[in-house]
Design a protein around this motif. Structure first.
Motif, PDB file in Angstrom:
ATOM      1  N   LEU A 124       3.384  -1.443   4.701  1.00  0.00           N
ATOM      2  CA  LEU A 124       4.007  -0.140   4.491  1.00  0.00           C
ATOM      3  C   LEU A 124       4.973  -0.138   3.311  1.00  0.00           C
ATOM      4  N   ILE A 125       5.131  -1.288   2.652  1.00  0.00           N
ATOM      5  CA  ILE A 125       6.020  -1.393   1.490  1.00  0.00           C
ATOM      6  C   ILE A 125       5.155  -1.442   0.232  1.00  0.00           C
ATOM      7  N   SER A 126       5.494  -0.633  -0.748  1.00  0.00           N
ATOM      8  CA  SER A 126       4.739  -0.613  -2.000  1.00  0.00           C
ATOM      9  C   SER A 126       5.486  -1.370  -3.087  1.00  0.00           C
ATOM     10  N   SER A 127       4.741  -1.836  -4.075  1.00  0.00           N
ATOM     11  CA  SER A 127       5.356  -2.516  -5.216  1.00  0.00           C
ATOM     12  C   SER A 127       6.289  -1.576  -5.969  1.00  0.00           C
ATOM     13  N   GLU A 128       5.922  -0.298  -6.019  1.00  0.00           N
ATOM     14  CA  GLU A 128       6.765   0.696  -6.694  1.00  0.00           C
ATOM     15  C   GLU A 128       8.119   0.826  -5.990  1.00  0.00           C
TER      16      GLU A 128
END
Length: 402
Positions: A124-128
């Motif tokens: 649920l965590i994005s690189s952005e």
């Protein structure tokens, strides 16, 4: 009545002095509303809010955040919290307490150098989002990474106990004819062979699930590659529990006769990741049930990994085997889970108040410092860094000057 002398020869009631001292604490804790269709738990309850306010913190709760755990805004307001109608207002706090990881939009609302606590659901965590955290020099902590003096995560222990117990209740429900199951009783009665429950993972969740299944009369078999965990669970539950390492041939034979298989492996900060192959699941008898307690970390089974994708059904059938794959089973008993989490925060924030802030507590408490995966915008946890292919830093390089 007791009075305290001041330099100007005036006198002030001691209670007023104590109140004035409390208001000098500047840290503000913000608790936003979660997406309650997915996540019903909340980080703190009104009872904990009272204790935090008495310790000198200011608490801001987003309006209607507590409805999912049956606490209205009035309960939080009477506990000393300020109710905010605006989500942006909550995210201007010094410390944000969440359940799900912060989204890009939520990090955008946070002020620079603030801190956010949440569970570590990497999918649920994005690189952005991490890039934006780095730009704003955010401190990000994961509950699963925070440890006590025995190097055990109190948050993981609390939630695992709840999910282990819930898994057996869910299994009993889904095996019944009322929910399309095989129509068998989880356990056993005289003259009928007991239900076979297989548990993959002998940690806290696996132990609690095994204990609950045994209490119902089921035959329980536990697998883990940590001999110490297997020894501990057999010592606690007795010789009636079959234990084994993850031997493929033994697993295959056990899976063929299992009525319920529960996945409870630990994956956070682990070097070796074990997932049960689809080939083993294909050999299970029709109508059997799989419950995956590790969906928040990618799943324990090859057939459940796809259920992490948005929009995928949480209950589905594959190879004639029913799969139950909720992201967080403890959210089914959200009030109990919220109270359990809330109880842990008291000791953490009391220590933080005594140390003088989140950075100073990290300096003096290595277990708390291990909870950071980002410190001042720098990646400081190798497990998270490897997942996103980012460079990792030693958090100790940033702490001595605090």
């Amino acid at each position: 009545m007791i009075y305290e002398p001041l330099r100007s020869a005036q006198f002030v009631v001691r209670e007023l002095l104590l109140k004035a001292d409390k208001h000098n604490v500047s840290l503000v804790i913000g608790v936003p509303k979660e997406n309650q269709k997915v996540e019903k738990r909340l980080a703190i309850t009104p009872e904990t809010t009272t204790l935090l306010v008495e310790s000198g913190y200011q608490v801001v709760i987003e309006s209607k955040a507590g409805l999912a755990i049956n606490y209205s805004d009035r309960y939080y307001s009477e506990s000393g919290a300020r109710i905010a109608d605006s989500k942006a207002d909550v995210f201007q706090a010094d410390i944000i307490l969440k359940i799900s990881p912060p989204t890009y939009e939520e990090v955008a609302m946070m002020k620079p150098r603030s801190s956010v606590f949440s569970f570590l659901y990497l999918h649920l965590i994005s690189s952005e989002t991490l890039e934006l955290m780095a730009e704003k020099r955010i401190n990000a902590l994961a509950y699963e990474l925070i440890h006590d003096d025995n190097w055990v995560s109190p948050f993981v222990t609390a939630i695992s106990e709840i999910e282990g117990a819930c898994s057996i209740s869910i299994a009993s429900e889904l095996l019944s004819s009322a929910h399309g199951g095989k129509g068998i009783l989880l356990g056993g009665v005289p003259g009928i062979s007991p239900t076979e429950v297989v548990i993959i993972g002998a940690g806290v969740a696996g132990t609690v699930a095994a204990r609950a299944a045994l209490a119902l009369g089921a035959a329980v078999k536990v697998f883990d590659n940590d001999i110490n965990n297997l020894r501990k669970i057999q010592h606690e539950l007795g010789r009636t529990v079959f234990t084994s390492t993850l031997q493929p041939n033994v697993l295959r034979n056990v899976f063929r006769s299992a009525d319920v298989v529960i996945g409870a492996m630990q994956y956070v900060n682990k070097k070796d990741l074990y997932r049960i192959s689809a080939d083993l699941i294909r050999e299970m008898k029709k109508g059997a049930l799989i419950i995956d307690l590790r969906m928040s970390h990618g799943g324990c089974f090859e057939t459940t990994m796809e259920a992490c994708l948005p929009g995928h059904p949480q209950v589905f059938e594959r190879f004639g085997i029913l799969h139950f794959c909720e992201l967080s089973i403890s959210s089914r008993v959200a009030r109990t889970a919220s109270i359990a989490l809330s109880n842990i925060f008291i000791s953490i924030f009391s220590a933080m108040a005594e140390c003088g802030g989140i950075g100073r507590l990290a300096r003096f408490d290595i277990g708390f410092a291990s909870g950071f995966y980002m410190f001042a915008g720098k990646m400081v946890n190798s497990y998270v860094a490897n997942h996103f292919n980012r460079p990792v830093n030693d958090i100790g390089l940033f702490l001595p000057g605090l």
